[in-house]
Design an enzyme around this catalytic site. Structure first.
Site, PDB file in Angstrom:
ATOM      1  N   GLY A  84     -87.495-112.257  51.696  1.00 44.76           N
ATOM      2  CA  GLY A  84     -87.387-111.098  52.575  1.00 44.76           C
ATOM      3  C   GLY A  84     -87.930-109.831  51.923  1.00 44.76           C
ATOM      4  N   ALA A  85     -87.594-109.613  50.661  1.00 45.99           N
ATOM      5  CA  ALA A  85     -87.993-108.381  49.988  1.00 45.99           C
ATOM      6  C   ALA A  85     -89.510-108.316  49.824  1.00 45.99           C
ATOM      7  CB  ALA A  85     -87.307-108.296  48.627  1.00 45.99           C
ATOM      8  N   GLY A  86     -90.088-109.387  49.316  1.00 46.87           N
ATOM      9  CA  GLY A  86     -91.522-109.407  49.064  1.00 46.87           C
ATOM     10  C   GLY A  86     -92.322-109.187  50.338  1.00 46.87           C
TER      11      GLY A  86
ATOM     12  N   PHE B 125     -66.620-105.876  57.304  1.00 44.69           N
ATOM     13  CA  PHE B 125     -66.786-106.732  56.141  1.00 44.69           C
ATOM     14  C   PHE B 125     -65.949-106.202  54.997  1.00 44.69           C
ATOM     15  CE2 PHE B 125     -69.826-110.134  55.467  1.00 44.69           C
ATOM     16  CZ  PHE B 125     -70.255-110.309  56.747  1.00 44.69           C
TER      17      PHE B 125
ATOM     18  N   GLN C  91     -72.193-111.866  40.141  1.00 47.57           N
ATOM     19  CA  GLN C  91     -71.133-111.947  41.150  1.00 47.57           C
ATOM     20  C   GLN C  91     -70.757-113.386  41.479  1.00 47.57           C
ATOM     21  OE1 GLN C  91     -71.752-110.691  45.466  1.00 47.57           O
ATOM     22  NE2 GLN C  91     -70.309-109.193  44.701  1.00 47.57           N
TER      23      GLN C  91
ATOM     24  N   HIS D 112     -68.849-115.510  44.325  1.00 42.65           N
ATOM     25  CA  HIS D 112     -68.298-115.411  45.670  1.00 42.65           C
ATOM     26  C   HIS D 112     -66.988-116.155  45.707  1.00 42.65           C
ATOM     27  CE1 HIS D 112     -67.881-115.557  49.991  1.00 42.65           C
ATOM     28  NE2 HIS D 112     -68.838-114.665  50.069  1.00 42.65           N
TER      29      HIS D 112
ATOM     30  N   LEU E 259     -71.834-121.551  50.323  1.00 37.71           N
ATOM     31  CA  LEU E 259     -71.100-120.355  50.672  1.00 37.71           C
ATOM     32  C   LEU E 259     -70.369-120.489  52.001  1.00 37.71           C
ATOM     33  CD1 LEU E 259     -70.717-117.245  50.105  1.00 37.71           C
ATOM     34  CD2 LEU E 259     -72.505-116.980  51.792  1.00 37.71           C
TER      35      LEU E 259
ATOM     36  N   GLU F 213     -68.080-114.510  53.958  1.00 36.24           N
ATOM     37  CA  GLU F 213     -67.086-113.460  54.117  1.00 36.24           C
ATOM     38  C   GLU F 213     -66.556-113.417  55.550  1.00 36.24           C
ATOM     39  OE1 GLU F 213     -68.694-110.612  51.581  1.00 36.24           O
ATOM     40  OE2 GLU F 213     -66.725-111.131  50.855  1.00 36.24           O
TER      41      GLU F 213
ATOM     42  N   ARG G 179     -65.383-108.813  46.489  1.00 38.89           N
ATOM     43  CA  ARG G 179     -65.527-110.185  46.032  1.00 38.89           C
ATOM     44  C   ARG G 179     -64.961-110.455  44.650  1.00 38.89           C
ATOM     45  NH1 ARG G 179     -71.553-111.022  48.420  1.00 38.89           N
ATOM     46  NH2 ARG G 179     -70.794-111.298  50.535  1.00 38.89           N
TER      47      ARG G 179
ATOM     48  N   HIS H 257     -72.857-116.385  42.928  1.00 41.14           N
ATOM     49  CA  HIS H 257     -73.463-115.968  44.184  1.00 41.14           C
ATOM     50  C   HIS H 257     -74.624-115.002  44.040  1.00 41.14           C
ATOM     51  CE1 HIS H 257     -73.755-115.324  48.385  1.00 41.14           C
ATOM     52  NE2 HIS H 257     -73.336-114.081  48.364  1.00 41.14           N
TER      53      HIS H 257
ATOM     54  N   GLU I  50     -83.545-109.295  45.040  1.00 40.45           N
ATOM     55  CA  GLU I  50     -82.462-109.642  44.133  1.00 40.45           C
ATOM     56  C   GLU I  50     -82.904-109.650  42.672  1.00 40.45           C
ATOM     57  OE1 GLU I  50     -80.092-112.915  45.448  1.00 40.45           O
ATOM     58  OE2 GLU I  50     -79.055-113.070  43.517  1.00 40.45           O
TER      59      GLU I  50
ATOM     60  N   ARG J 251     -71.553-106.050  43.955  1.00 41.82           N
ATOM     61  CA  ARG J 251     -72.225-105.804  45.218  1.00 41.82           C
ATOM     62  C   ARG J 251     -71.253-105.982  46.370  1.00 41.82           C
ATOM     63  NH1 ARG J 251     -74.938-109.211  49.250  1.00 41.82           N
ATOM     64  NH2 ARG J 251     -74.321-111.065  48.138  1.00 41.82           N
TER      65      ARG J 251
ATOM     66  N   SER K 138     -76.927-106.581  50.195  1.00 43.78           N
ATOM     67  CA  SER K 138     -78.117-107.129  49.544  1.00 43.78           C
ATOM     68  C   SER K 138     -79.303-107.207  50.488  1.00 43.78           C
ATOM     69  CB  SER K 138     -77.831-108.520  48.993  1.00 43.78           C
ATOM     70  OG  SER K 138     -79.035-109.157  48.725  1.00 43.78           O
TER      71      SER K 138
HETATM   72  C1  LIG Z   1     -75.486-118.328  50.828  1.00 40.75           C
HETATM   73  C2  LIG Z   1     -75.809-116.898  50.691  1.00 40.75           C
HETATM   74  C3  LIG Z   1     -75.442-115.992  51.669  1.00 40.75           C
HETATM   75  C4  LIG Z   1     -75.760-114.660  51.562  1.00 40.75           C
HETATM   76  N1  LIG Z   1     -75.354-113.810  52.535  1.00 40.75           N
HETATM   77  C5  LIG Z   1     -75.650-112.498  52.425  1.00 40.75           C
HETATM   78  C6  LIG Z   1     -75.227-111.593  53.422  1.00 40.75           C
HETATM   79  O1  LIG Z   1     -74.586-111.959  54.392  1.00 40.75           O
HETATM   80  N2  LIG Z   1     -75.548-110.315  53.301  1.00 40.75           N
HETATM   81  C7  LIG Z   1     -76.265-109.871  52.233  1.00 40.75           C
HETATM   82  O2  LIG Z   1     -76.538-108.691  52.188  1.00 40.75           O
HETATM   83  N3  LIG Z   1     -76.705-110.714  51.291  1.00 40.75           N
HETATM   84  C8  LIG Z   1     -76.397-112.015  51.347  1.00 40.75           C
HETATM   85  N4  LIG Z   1     -76.817-112.870  50.356  1.00 40.75           N
HETATM   86  C9  LIG Z   1     -77.699-112.408  49.293  1.00 40.75           C
HETATM   87  C10 LIG Z   1     -79.138-112.377  49.770  1.00 40.75           C
HETATM   88  O3  LIG Z   1     -79.397-113.434  50.626  1.00 40.75           O
HETATM   89  C11 LIG Z   1     -80.139-112.490  48.647  1.00 40.75           C
HETATM   90  O4  LIG Z   1     -79.825-111.599  47.667  1.00 40.75           O
HETATM   91  C12 LIG Z   1     -81.523-112.172  49.131  1.00 40.75           C
HETATM   92  O5  LIG Z   1     -81.877-113.046  50.167  1.00 40.75           O
HETATM   93  C13 LIG Z   1     -82.576-112.242  48.071  1.00 40.75           C
HETATM   94  O6  LIG Z   1     -83.845-112.037  48.678  1.00 40.75           O
HETATM   95  P1  LIG Z   1     -85.167-111.904  47.869  1.00 40.75           P
HETATM   96  O7  LIG Z   1     -86.232-111.584  48.825  1.00 40.75           O
HETATM   97  O8  LIG Z   1     -84.968-111.008  46.737  1.00 40.75           O
HETATM   98  O9  LIG Z   1     -85.398-113.323  47.248  1.00 40.75           O
HETATM   99  P2  LIG Z   1     -85.523-114.762  47.888  1.00 40.75           P
HETATM  100  O10 LIG Z   1     -85.316-114.784  49.324  1.00 40.75           O
HETATM  101  O11 LIG Z   1     -84.687-115.638  47.022  1.00 40.75           O
HETATM  102  O12 LIG Z   1     -87.026-115.097  47.670  1.00 40.75           O
HETATM  103  C14 LIG Z   1     -87.556-115.386  46.413  1.00 40.75           C
HETATM  104  C15 LIG Z   1     -88.945-115.883  46.605  1.00 40.75           C
HETATM  105  O13 LIG Z   1     -89.570-115.966  45.365  1.00 40.75           O
HETATM  106  C16 LIG Z   1     -90.155-117.212  45.188  1.00 40.75           C
HETATM  107  N5  LIG Z   1     -90.236-117.446  43.759  1.00 40.75           N
HETATM  108  C17 LIG Z   1     -89.248-117.563  42.854  1.00 40.75           C
HETATM  109  N6  LIG Z   1     -89.757-117.758  41.639  1.00 40.75           N
HETATM  110  C18 LIG Z   1     -91.084-117.757  41.773  1.00 40.75           C
HETATM  111  C19 LIG Z   1     -92.160-117.912  40.885  1.00 40.75           C
HETATM  112  N7  LIG Z   1     -91.973-118.105  39.590  1.00 40.75           N
HETATM  113  N8  LIG Z   1     -93.401-117.877  41.370  1.00 40.75           N
HETATM  114  C20 LIG Z   1     -93.638-117.683  42.680  1.00 40.75           C
HETATM  115  N9  LIG Z   1     -92.657-117.524  43.565  1.00 40.75           N
HETATM  116  C21 LIG Z   1     -91.393-117.567  43.105  1.00 40.75           C
HETATM  117  C22 LIG Z   1     -89.274-118.125  45.947  1.00 40.75           C
HETATM  118  O14 LIG Z   1     -89.940-119.304  46.290  1.00 40.75           O
HETATM  119  C23 LIG Z   1     -89.010-117.274  47.173  1.00 40.75           C
HETATM  120  O15 LIG Z   1     -90.070-117.357  48.062  1.00 40.75           O
HETATM  121  C24 LIG Z   1     -76.476-114.205  50.448  1.00 40.75           C
HETATM  122  C25 LIG Z   1     -76.853-115.118  49.478  1.00 40.75           C
HETATM  123  C26 LIG Z   1     -76.489-116.431  49.561  1.00 40.75           C
HETATM  124  C27 LIG Z   1     -76.770-117.329  48.430  1.00 40.75           C
END
Ligand SMILES: Cc1cc2nc3c(=O)[nH]c(=O)nc-3n(C[C@H](O)[C@H](O)[C@H](O)COP(=O)(O)OP(=O)(O)OC[C@H]3O[C@@H](n4cnc5c(N)ncnc54)[C@H](O)[C@@H]3O)c2cc1C
Ligand code: HEM
Ligand code: HEM
Ligand code: SF4
Ligand code: F3S
Ligand code: FES
Lengths: 275, 598, 247
Positions: free
Chosen positions: B22-24, B127, B247, B249, B259, B262, B293, B363, B393, B404, B409
């Site tokens: 999502g972030a990227g 929440f 963290q 959970h 998970l 919450e 948490r 978590h 993250e 958090r 997040s």
């Molecule tokens: C079960 C669960 C429920 C959650 N629920 C909530 C919620 O309700 N509310 C909330 O705010 N947060 C929640 N979170 C936290 C939140 O989902 C995550 O922190 C967030 O999605 C992280 O997003 P991101 O874009 O940073 O990374 P990610 O979505 O993890 O994406 C990482 C990307 O990087 C890629 N990648 C990794 N390493 C490499 C590499 N070496 N080379 C190339 N690509 C790589 C992966 O393939 C992936 O595409 C939850 C987390 C979990 C585990």
């Protein structure tokens, strides 16, 4: 997602019997019964295509009545009559199941599991009834009356379907497949039924020819042959597309199917018009 | 060096996104919307961007609706600050909380399927840790898409980037960042499918590799979360911030650690111990089940340690219960179907009729690659590294401090993603379009070493031992003795890993090869977590030292830790930004270093 | 509290896995026998094989709780998510302790159980799984109002995780049909009141690779791990209820 429907004991019995079938049970387990039924629909469809070619060729000898009678004399044999009766199984199954598909797709009938029961229930009833009629032999009915009723009962659902899907964005060819299908839904089982009201109706050249001299009967036969050949042609093409990878091959075979259907159509239409 | 290994080709682009979560992708879309001609490459380790971890986030994302009569942005800021155990950076907290609602609308306008209330507006729910009037009563602040909010964000960000012709390279891993004159100029990527290395030269590079949950044995994180981003940064000689803030959970489903959101507690689920006692009232009399948490996790862990847990026969894990039996059918069917479905699916039980076994599960990583409020990566002297950004993250601008809040997040993903995107736009405009050559040889050497090493050990076993070790010694409760021992064992494990031969030497889709690389990353991340946990002789947020159970003012700073050689770490620190407090505006006193009681 | 280990059932499981080695372009079936407890998932079994018997067996998963659609494969012919299938349930469902595992046939196999999803996704990309042209909300800073009733009509279709199980089960082919999940992705945006661009969408949805290629075999609904009634949505499209070309 199959909605849980309470199963009656005898249904459970049937189901457990079905589950011991070799190939069907495997697909029922991994893809569900409607998938197996789709296959049966496909196989019965292909079977009828072959049958209709054969049928039109046989009928074409009506031009020389003695030839027709010579062919038809086999139909007196008990075994052949039995086969003729069996023919009703794929025909009625495909018809009713096609009806079910149309109900599902066009009339939002989502209680599919009970529709499947209706398909099987009605199919069994029809086949038994047909057998009974064949054994009884001599019913007489006015062909005009029979065909007029059948036509009305076929055209009206056809019209209903047409008016429902006409304005959707689906391709015309696809729409015509559904419209022709629902048109055939009544008229094909009726045709089969009619031909067995009396052995002579379907098997004696003079009876057939006399009947076909009527303009109205001619008209009915024409709609029938056109609807069947269109429907069958589209069906074949649709099946082919599921198995042929290459666009060129698909198109080539589609043209081939079209030509085949045109040839048989021409034979059928010429026959009807010249008799 | 292995002859087969070389860098086969070079690609050039304006922006390289490492990690298509999502972030990227939010960041990529921000750039593409303003500058459609940008050439952007986004790589993901998984089969496809949609398979990223973001897709699994369930609960929701916090944002104050400006039209809400009761809620105010300042309350959200306060909750975040308090939740962070006064370790979040206030400039970041302010910026994110203020931008939140706009970003929700951004998602909504691009087709995210938020749940709606009767008037057709976005529904909101409450929440843990969300309050009105600085802790007075619960706030309805989290917007959500049923219990698949993260999926909504992922699908929207992926869809928008697809629409704007981004180039994706799937099943590709970033193995080495490239630098030229202190500027990041791209990275070396190993394409797993083809078994090839490629060099991607980029004018700007964004790290968005997600979390590092696989460090722990029981985790809610996906299999790809092996902390690669942190390892890449450490490998480049740059520091990581606050890695000890991990963290747990409270409610992971016994066994796989999945998970149980919450939401279960926010709709009224009750935690019970062996004696059916609703024990949360002893730990957080006011907030009870909805306390933050770390508190709930420690409460559960304490209950279990005090013999009030129940032993699960199938997984041989002690747990407590979450009771959902009293909730109405409507709640079960409309609000929590996906989550309760997990209990049905993974434990073969019915939450409407039976108690559900849960225990704390790793978590989230609050720390990460240190960045400023624009997502620009900083070195140990807090100078920005040109051309390098980090969001999501794996990054830490420090919105979460040491703990958090739920729903903060995925809010961070979309806001920081946008901020970084804006910065990158300015950067692309200001800098000339040229690609300095950079070689990059560490990764090829590393992979050659894996292919050539001898020995009978098994990567999977070493990984399991590491995960158990980290869970037991550097988990919810930590002690000097336990951590020190863990550090020694990590060194041994690293040594063993170096002496493990691969069963197959193929390069194409050789998962053992990649897992070896991931194991090295995990070990590196574990090492900095342990070292930082040892160094911080106090308890703060999710970091809990049994031998130092209180928070101490002398530790009011962010840990910076770098590690160029495995096991040899260097510490630094970064001040906590207290700008809201320092500016002394209305309510400034709420943003002092306050006590965290619920 | 009793600290001794309570008894739980352990099964001996046979896995016959279809393997493929791209280096030698060779395909074969390999048999593994292993011990498994009652509620282990199939991904746990595969990991166990990697850790204890054969590290070279390639397979892929991500979330491991049925949320991402990475671990789809065929077990005894049924397309499913390996992270959702418990040993106990598998034995009960298939009435055997021998399982034949193969990759989904929706795209070329890369190695063993790993399929080239990038290629499979090409078909989803073709339906444009995003809003092409969103309507602007009535005023700046507002959401576009959608009532829960309106959302309810298509919300289930938004739950698809593109695991391609339905595509693997479908009677129609991947060469001429974009697939049930691609249809779903398209239908969502046709039903979404925020989408302004209908013409382009309908062209794809009703094009020669669109819903007309579906034979209502309903295998998609049968296998969908998210229990989405995919066939229902495709039928809605055929019926023209989701939109009419001319009113
Ligand atoms: C079960 C669960 C429920 C959650 N629920 C909530 C919620 O309700 N509310 C909330 O705010 N947060 C929640 N979170 C936290 C939140 O989902 C995550 O922190 C967030 O999605 C992280 O997003 P991101 O874009 O940073 O990374 P990610 O979505 O993890 O994406 C990482 C990307 O990087 C890629 N990648 C990794 N390493 C490499 C590499 N070496 N080379 C190339 N690509 C790589 C992966 O393939 C992936 O595409 C939850 C987390 C979990 C585990
Ligand atoms: C009697 C009434 C009939 C009805 C209601 C009917 C209905 C249908 C329907 C709805 C379909 C579409 C199934 C799909 O989506 O693929 C179909 C397919 C088909 N029909 Fe019929 N049909 C009838 C008669 C016939 C006849 C007489 C023939 C042949 C001579 C025929 C041959 C086919 C074939 C070959 C297919 C394609 C099957 C497939 O794609 O799997 N049908 N029919
Ligand atoms: C064994 C059973 C059948 C018999 C004895 C039979 C007999 C006949 C006869 C005698 C005709 C001449 C027209 C008429 O008298 O009205 C005819 C026409 C026709 N039949 Fe049948 N039929 C049988 C089954 C079928 C089946 C199963 C189908 C469809 C799949 C079918 C399709 C047609 C068509 C399309 C025509 C019109 C042909 C034309 O006009 O050239 N018949 N049939
Ligand atoms: S419709 Fe169901 S089976 Fe098909 S891809 Fe989506 S989630 Fe998977
Ligand atoms: S399985 Fe295929 S045939 Fe249609 S109903 Fe589903 S898409
Ligand atoms: S691994 Fe995500 S669905 Fe199985």
């Amino acid at each position: 997602m199959t909605s849980p429907v309470v199963k009656r004991p005898f249904e459970r019995l049937i189901l457990s019997a079905l589950e011991s079938l070799p190939v069907a049970a495997f697909y029922a387990k991994t893809r569900g019964w409607p998938f197996v039924i789709a296959w049966i629909h496909r196989l019965t469809g292909i079977f009828m295509v072959v049958y209709i070619w054969f049928h039109i060729l046989t009928l074409s000898s009506l031009a020389i009545p003695s030839e027709y009678d010579a062919k038809m004399k086999y139909f007196g044999f008990v075994f052949i009559s039995f086969l003729e009766w069996l023919l009703a199984v794929p025909v009625i199954f495909h018809a009713l199941n096609g009806g079910r598909l149309i109900l599902y797709e066009i009339f939002a009938t989502r209680n599919d599991e009970s529709m499947i029961r209706w398909v099987f229930g009605l199919a069994v009833t029809y086949v038994l009834l047909l057998g009974l009629l064949m054994i009884m032999g001599n019913q007489s009915v006015s062909p005009i009356f029979f065909w007029l009723t059948s036509l009305i009962f076929s055209v009206s659902p056809g019209y209903l379907v047409a008016s429902k899907i006409w304005n959707t964005a689906s391709s015309l060819a696809w729409k015509l497949q559904r419209i022709s299908g629902v048109f055939l839904l009544i008229i094909i089982p009726a045709h089969l039924l009619f031909m067995h009201l009396q052995p002579a109706i379907g098997h004696e050249s003079n009876v057939v020819i006399t009947r076909m001299q009527s303009k109205f009967i001619k008209f009915v036969d024409l709609t029938l042959v056109i609807a069947v050949l269109y429907h069958a042609g589209y069906g074949l093409m649709s099946i082919l597309k599921d198995y042929l990878k290459f666009r060129l091959l698909q198109n080539g075979l589609t043209i081939l199917i079209f030509l085949m259907m045109a040839v048989f159509g021409w034979i059928g239409i010429r026959l009807t018009l010249t008799l | 060096m292995n002859k087969r290994l070389r860098i086969d080709s070079t690609l050039e682009c304006d922006l390289l996104i490492i990690g298509s979560g999502g972030a990227g992708l939010r960041c990529a879309v921000e750039v593409l919307e303003s500058r459609p001609q940008s050439r952007i490459i986004a790589i993901t380790k998984g089969l496809h961007p949609q398979k990223s971890h973001t897709s699994t986030a369930q609960g929701g994302l916090a944002a104050v609706d400006p039209k809400d009569p009761a809620d105010k942005i300042i309350y959200h800021m306060f909750d975040t600050w308090k939740g962070s155990d006064c370790t979040a950076d206030q400039n970041v907290v302010r910026k994110i909380c203020q931008a939140a609602w706009e970003q929700i609308l951004w998602l909504e306008n691009r087709g995210m399927h938020f749940s709606r209330d009767q008037t057709g507006k976005l529904s909101k729910r409450t929440f843990g840790g969300h309050t009105l009037n600085f802790g007075e009563s619960s706030a309805y602040r989290a917007v959500f898409e049923a219990d698949r909010t993260g999926k909504g964000i992922m699908d929207t960000c992926w869809g928008e980037s697809l629409k704007r012709n981004i180039s994706f390279i799937n099943q590709a891993i970033a193995v080495e960042l490239l630098f030229k004159d202190d500027q990041c100029v791209g990275c070396i990527v190993f394409k797993q499918k083809e078994g090839e290395f490629i060099r991607i030269l980029s004018r700007a590079t964004v790290l968005a590799t997600g979390g590092s949950g696989q460090v722990y044995k029981v985790t809610t994180n996906c299999r790809q979360n092996t902390g690669d981003g942190l390892a890449l940064i450490l490998q480049a000689g740059l520091p990581v911030m606050d890695p000890e803030a991990v963290q747990f959970h409270p409610t992971g489903i016994v066994g796989p650690g999945i998970l149980a959101s919450e939401t279960l507690r926010s709709v009224g689920g009750i935690l019970r111990n062996k004696d059916m006692d609703a024990f949360m009232e002893h730990y957080a009399p006011k907030m009870k089940e909805l306390a933050p948490r770390d508190l709930v996790s420690r409460a559960i862990a304490s209950e279990i340690r005090n013999g009030k847990g129940i032993l699960n026969p199938d997984h041989n894990v002690e747990h407590i219960w979450i009771d959902l039996r009293h909730l109405s059918d409507a709640v079960h069917e409309k609000q929590i179907p996906e989550v309760t479905g997990f209990f049905r699916k993974y434990l073969n039980l019915d939450p409407k009729e039976e108690l559900c076994p849960v225990h704390p599960s790793n978590h989230y990583q609050m720390g990460g690659i240190p960045t400023n409020v624009f997502g620009e990566v900083q070195d140990s002297t807090q100078k920005t590294v040109f051309g390098l950004y980090a969001v999501g993250e794996c990054a830490s601008a420090s919105f979460h401090g040491f703990n958090r809040l739920g729903t903060n997040s995925i809010l961070e993903l979309i806001t920081m993603g946008k901020f970084a995107g804006d910065r990158i736009l300015a950067y692309l405009k200001d800098t000339p379009e040229k690609f300095p050559e950079a070689e990059g040889d560490i990764s090829v050497a590393r992979f050659s070493r894996y292919l050539e090493s001898r020995g009978g050990d098994n990567i999977g076993q070493i990984r399991d031992e590491m995960r158990t070790l980290m869970t037991e010694s550097v988990g919810i409760f930590r002690t000097d003795e336990g951590i020190s021992k863990a550090i020694d064992v990590l060194k041994i494990l690293r040594h063993r890993a170096d002496h493990t031969a691969l069963s197959a030497k193929s390069l194409r889709m050789n998962q053992e090869l990649v897992q070896h690389w991931e194991l090295d990353n995990l070990l590196a991340v574990s090492m900095v977590i342990a070292q930082a946990a040892l160094y911080r002789r106090e308890s703060r947020g999710a970091h809990f030292r049994e031998d130092f159970p209180e928070r101490k003012d002398e530790f009011n700073y962010h840990t910076l830790i770098s590690m160029e050689q495995f096991g040899t770490v260097e510490f630094g620190s970064r001040d906590i930004d207290m700008s809201i407090y320092n500016e002394g505006g209305q309510f400034y006193d709420k943003f002092d270093v306050i006590e965290r009681k619920y | 509290m009793s600290r001794e280990n309570p008894q739980t059932q352990v099964f001996m499981i046979n896995l016959k896995i279809r393997r493929f080695d791209p280096d030698e372009n060779r395909s074969w079936i390999q048999k593994y026998t292993l011990e498994a407890s009652r509620i282990m998932r199939f991904v746990d079994l595969l990991r166990k094989i990697n850790d204890e018997q054969d590290p070279t067996l390639a397979w892929v998963s991500s979330c491991e709780h049925g949320q991402c659609g990475t671990c789809s494969m065929k077990v005894n012919g049924k397309p499913l998510l390996a992270c959702e299938l418990l040993v106990e349930n598998a034995i009960y469902y298939f009435r055997t302790d021998t399982f034949y595992i193969e990759p989904l046939n929706v795209a070329p196999v890369i190695r063993d159980l790993i399929v080239d999803f990038t290629k499979a996704y090409d078909r989803v990309d073709q339906v444009k799984p995003y809003i092409i042209k969103p309507v602007l909300p009535r005023s700046e800073g507002d959401e576009f109002p959608i009532t829960p009733q309106e959302l309810e009509r298509y919300v289930n279709a938004t739950r698809c995780i593109n695991c391609f199980c339905c595509a693997a089960a479908c009677i129609s082919s991947h060469e001429t049909f974009l697939g049930p999940n691609a249809m779903l992705n398209s239908i969502v945006r046709v039903m979404d009141p925020r989408e302004q661009e209908k013409e382009q969408r309908l062209k794809i949805l009703y094009g020669y690779q669109g819903v007309c290629r579906c034979h209502s075999s309903r295998a998609c609904s049968f296998v969908c791990p998210k229990e989405i009634d995919v066939a229902h949505f495709i039928a809605l499209a055929k019926e023209g209820r989701i939109t009419k070309l001319k009113s």
